[in-house]
Design a protein around this motif. Structure first.
Motif, PDB file in Angstrom:
ATOM      1  N   MET A  49     -22.071   8.514  11.735  1.00 35.03           N
ATOM      2  CA  MET A  49     -21.750   9.871  11.307  1.00 35.03           C
ATOM      3  C   MET A  49     -22.310  10.158   9.915  1.00 35.03           C
ATOM      4  SD  MET A  49     -20.379  11.136  13.918  1.00 35.03           S
ATOM      5  CE  MET A  49     -19.756  12.678  13.335  1.00 35.03           C
ATOM      6  N   GLU A  50     -22.235   9.197   9.031  1.00 32.17           N
ATOM      7  CA  GLU A  50     -22.772   9.361   7.674  1.00 32.17           C
ATOM      8  C   GLU A  50     -24.283   9.585   7.718  1.00 32.17           C
ATOM      9  OE1 GLU A  50     -22.773   9.959   3.728  1.00 32.17           O
ATOM     10  OE2 GLU A  50     -20.949   9.564   4.861  1.00 32.17           O
ATOM     11  N   LYS A  51     -24.966   8.833   8.577  1.00 26.48           N
ATOM     12  CA  LYS A  51     -26.412   8.992   8.719  1.00 26.48           C
ATOM     13  C   LYS A  51     -26.740  10.406   9.212  1.00 26.48           C
ATOM     14  CE  LYS A  51     -30.415   7.242  11.244  1.00 26.48           C
ATOM     15  NZ  LYS A  51     -30.884   6.333  12.275  1.00 26.48           N
ATOM     16  N   GLY A  52     -26.015  10.873  10.220  1.00 25.43           N
ATOM     17  CA  GLY A  52     -26.236  12.222  10.736  1.00 25.43           C
ATOM     18  C   GLY A  52     -25.939  13.288   9.700  1.00 25.43           C
ATOM     19  N   TYR A  53     -24.886  13.101   8.951  1.00 31.98           N
ATOM     20  CA  TYR A  53     -24.524  14.052   7.895  1.00 31.98           C
ATOM     21  C   TYR A  53     -25.622  14.106   6.843  1.00 31.98           C
ATOM     22  CZ  TYR A  53     -21.844  16.264   4.146  1.00 31.98           C
ATOM     23  OH  TYR A  53     -21.421  17.098   3.145  1.00 31.98           O
ATOM     24  N   HIS A  54     -26.120  12.942   6.436  1.00 27.60           N
ATOM     25  CA  HIS A  54     -27.199  12.873   5.447  1.00 27.60           C
ATOM     26  C   HIS A  54     -28.451  13.578   5.971  1.00 27.60           C
ATOM     27  CE1 HIS A  54     -29.850  11.365   2.336  1.00 27.60           C
ATOM     28  NE2 HIS A  54     -30.666  10.938   3.290  1.00 27.60           N
ATOM     29  N   GLN A  55     -28.792  13.329   7.238  1.00 24.60           N
ATOM     30  CA  GLN A  55     -29.967  13.972   7.822  1.00 24.60           C
ATOM     31  C   GLN A  55     -29.801  15.492   7.835  1.00 24.60           C
ATOM     32  OE1 GLN A  55     -30.046  11.896  11.586  1.00 24.60           O
ATOM     33  NE2 GLN A  55     -31.692  10.534  10.907  1.00 24.60           N
ATOM     34  N   ALA A  56     -28.623  15.965   8.156  1.00 21.03           N
ATOM     35  CA  ALA A  56     -28.377  17.408   8.187  1.00 21.03           C
ATOM     36  C   ALA A  56     -28.488  18.022   6.794  1.00 21.03           C
ATOM     37  CB  ALA A  56     -27.003  17.691   8.790  1.00 21.03           C
ATOM     38  N   LEU A  62     -33.104  18.351  13.493  1.00 27.10           N
ATOM     39  CA  LEU A  62     -33.820  19.352  14.280  1.00 27.10           C
ATOM     40  C   LEU A  62     -32.949  20.581  14.460  1.00 27.10           C
ATOM     41  CD1 LEU A  62     -35.068  17.060  17.204  1.00 27.10           C
ATOM     42  CD2 LEU A  62     -36.387  17.814  15.231  1.00 27.10           C
ATOM     43  N   SER A  63     -33.604  21.720  14.605  1.00 28.52           N
ATOM     44  CA  SER A  63     -32.848  22.913  14.963  1.00 28.52           C
ATOM     45  C   SER A  63     -32.398  22.757  16.410  1.00 28.52           C
ATOM     46  CB  SER A  63     -33.720  24.159  14.822  1.00 28.52           C
ATOM     47  OG  SER A  63     -34.715  24.181  15.842  1.00 28.52           O
ATOM     48  N   VAL A  64     -31.465  23.573  16.824  1.00 32.87           N
ATOM     49  CA  VAL A  64     -30.980  23.511  18.203  1.00 32.87           C
ATOM     50  C   VAL A  64     -32.143  23.749  19.174  1.00 32.87           C
ATOM     51  CG1 VAL A  64     -29.497  24.652  19.897  1.00 32.87           C
ATOM     52  CG2 VAL A  64     -28.632  24.168  17.611  1.00 32.87           C
ATOM     53  N   ASP A  65     -32.991  24.738  18.862  1.00 30.57           N
ATOM     54  CA  ASP A  65     -34.131  25.036  19.739  1.00 30.57           C
ATOM     55  C   ASP A  65     -35.084  23.843  19.838  1.00 30.57           C
ATOM     56  OD1 ASP A  65     -33.188  27.573  20.303  1.00 30.57           O
ATOM     57  OD2 ASP A  65     -34.338  28.503  18.664  1.00 30.57           O
ATOM     58  N   ALA A  69     -35.889  21.613  23.159  1.00 30.02           N
ATOM     59  CA  ALA A  69     -37.289  21.498  23.580  1.00 30.02           C
ATOM     60  C   ALA A  69     -37.642  20.029  23.812  1.00 30.02           C
ATOM     61  CB  ALA A  69     -38.218  22.117  22.546  1.00 30.02           C
ATOM     62  N   LYS A  70     -37.182  19.147  22.919  1.00 31.28           N
ATOM     63  CA  LYS A  70     -37.435  17.706  23.096  1.00 31.28           C
ATOM     64  C   LYS A  70     -36.739  17.169  24.330  1.00 31.28           C
ATOM     65  CE  LYS A  70     -38.648  15.984  18.578  1.00 31.28           C
ATOM     66  NZ  LYS A  70     -39.777  15.174  18.973  1.00 31.28           N
ATOM     67  N   ILE A  71     -35.528  17.638  24.586  1.00 31.06           N
ATOM     68  CA  ILE A  71     -34.795  17.213  25.785  1.00 31.06           C
ATOM     69  C   ILE A  71     -35.549  17.649  27.027  1.00 31.06           C
ATOM     70  CG2 ILE A  71     -32.709  17.598  27.154  1.00 31.06           C
ATOM     71  CD1 ILE A  71     -31.193  17.778  24.422  1.00 31.06           C
ATOM     72  N   ARG A  72     -36.029  18.887  27.033  1.00 30.63           N
ATOM     73  CA  ARG A  72     -36.759  19.402  28.185  1.00 30.63           C
ATOM     74  C   ARG A  72     -38.049  18.628  28.430  1.00 30.63           C
ATOM     75  NH1 ARG A  72     -35.216  24.395  25.776  1.00 30.63           N
ATOM     76  NH2 ARG A  72     -33.381  25.190  26.846  1.00 30.63           N
ATOM     77  N   GLU A  73     -38.706  18.168  27.365  1.00 31.49           N
ATOM     78  CA  GLU A  73     -39.932  17.373  27.505  1.00 31.49           C
ATOM     79  C   GLU A  73     -39.660  16.108  28.294  1.00 31.49           C
ATOM     80  OE1 GLU A  73     -41.554  16.483  23.672  1.00 31.49           O
ATOM     81  OE2 GLU A  73     -41.811  18.599  23.151  1.00 31.49           O
ATOM     82  N   GLY A  74     -38.488  15.536  28.109  1.00 33.20           N
ATOM     83  CA  GLY A  74     -38.134  14.282  28.771  1.00 33.20           C
ATOM     84  C   GLY A  74     -37.662  14.447  30.195  1.00 33.20           C
ATOM     85  N   ILE A  75     -37.433  15.664  30.603  1.00 34.17           N
ATOM     86  CA  ILE A  75     -36.915  15.894  31.964  1.00 34.17           C
ATOM     87  C   ILE A  75     -38.066  15.986  32.944  1.00 34.17           C
ATOM     88  CG2 ILE A  75     -35.697  17.543  33.457  1.00 34.17           C
ATOM     89  CD1 ILE A  75     -33.908  18.199  31.096  1.00 34.17           C
TER      90      ILE A  75
END
Length: 75
Positions: A49-56, A62-65, A69-75
């Motif tokens: 959680m700390e790592k994610g908070y720092h990244q944010a 990444l933005s939600v979009d 988009a990355k998720i869709r690439e993997g599908i």
């Protein structure tokens, strides 16, 4: 299935035929071993959680979009 023009009945029929021809399911049925909260210690969870908070905070995320988009690439 509609997007690729394949009726579900044809997909099921094809799968059954593959099972008969190969003697088993023609793909892996394993579940990936992804970490869950229940499998983590409090320290591991807090570090993640700390790592994610720092990244944010630093704009490394990444933005939600972009994420979808990355998720869709993997599908």
């Amino acid at each position: 299935m509609d997007k690729i023009g394949l009726p579900v009945s044809v997909l099921i029929d094809t799968l059954y035929r593959q099972i008969i021809m190969t003697g088993g399911v023609p793909y892996s049925l394993t579940v990936p071993n992804l970490p869950t909260r229940d499998s983590m210690t409090d320290a591991e969870f807090n570090a993640m959680m700390e790592k994610g908070y720092h990244q944010a905070k630093t704009g490394e995320g990444l933005s939600v979009d972009e994420a979808f988009a990355k998720i869709r690439e993997g599908i």
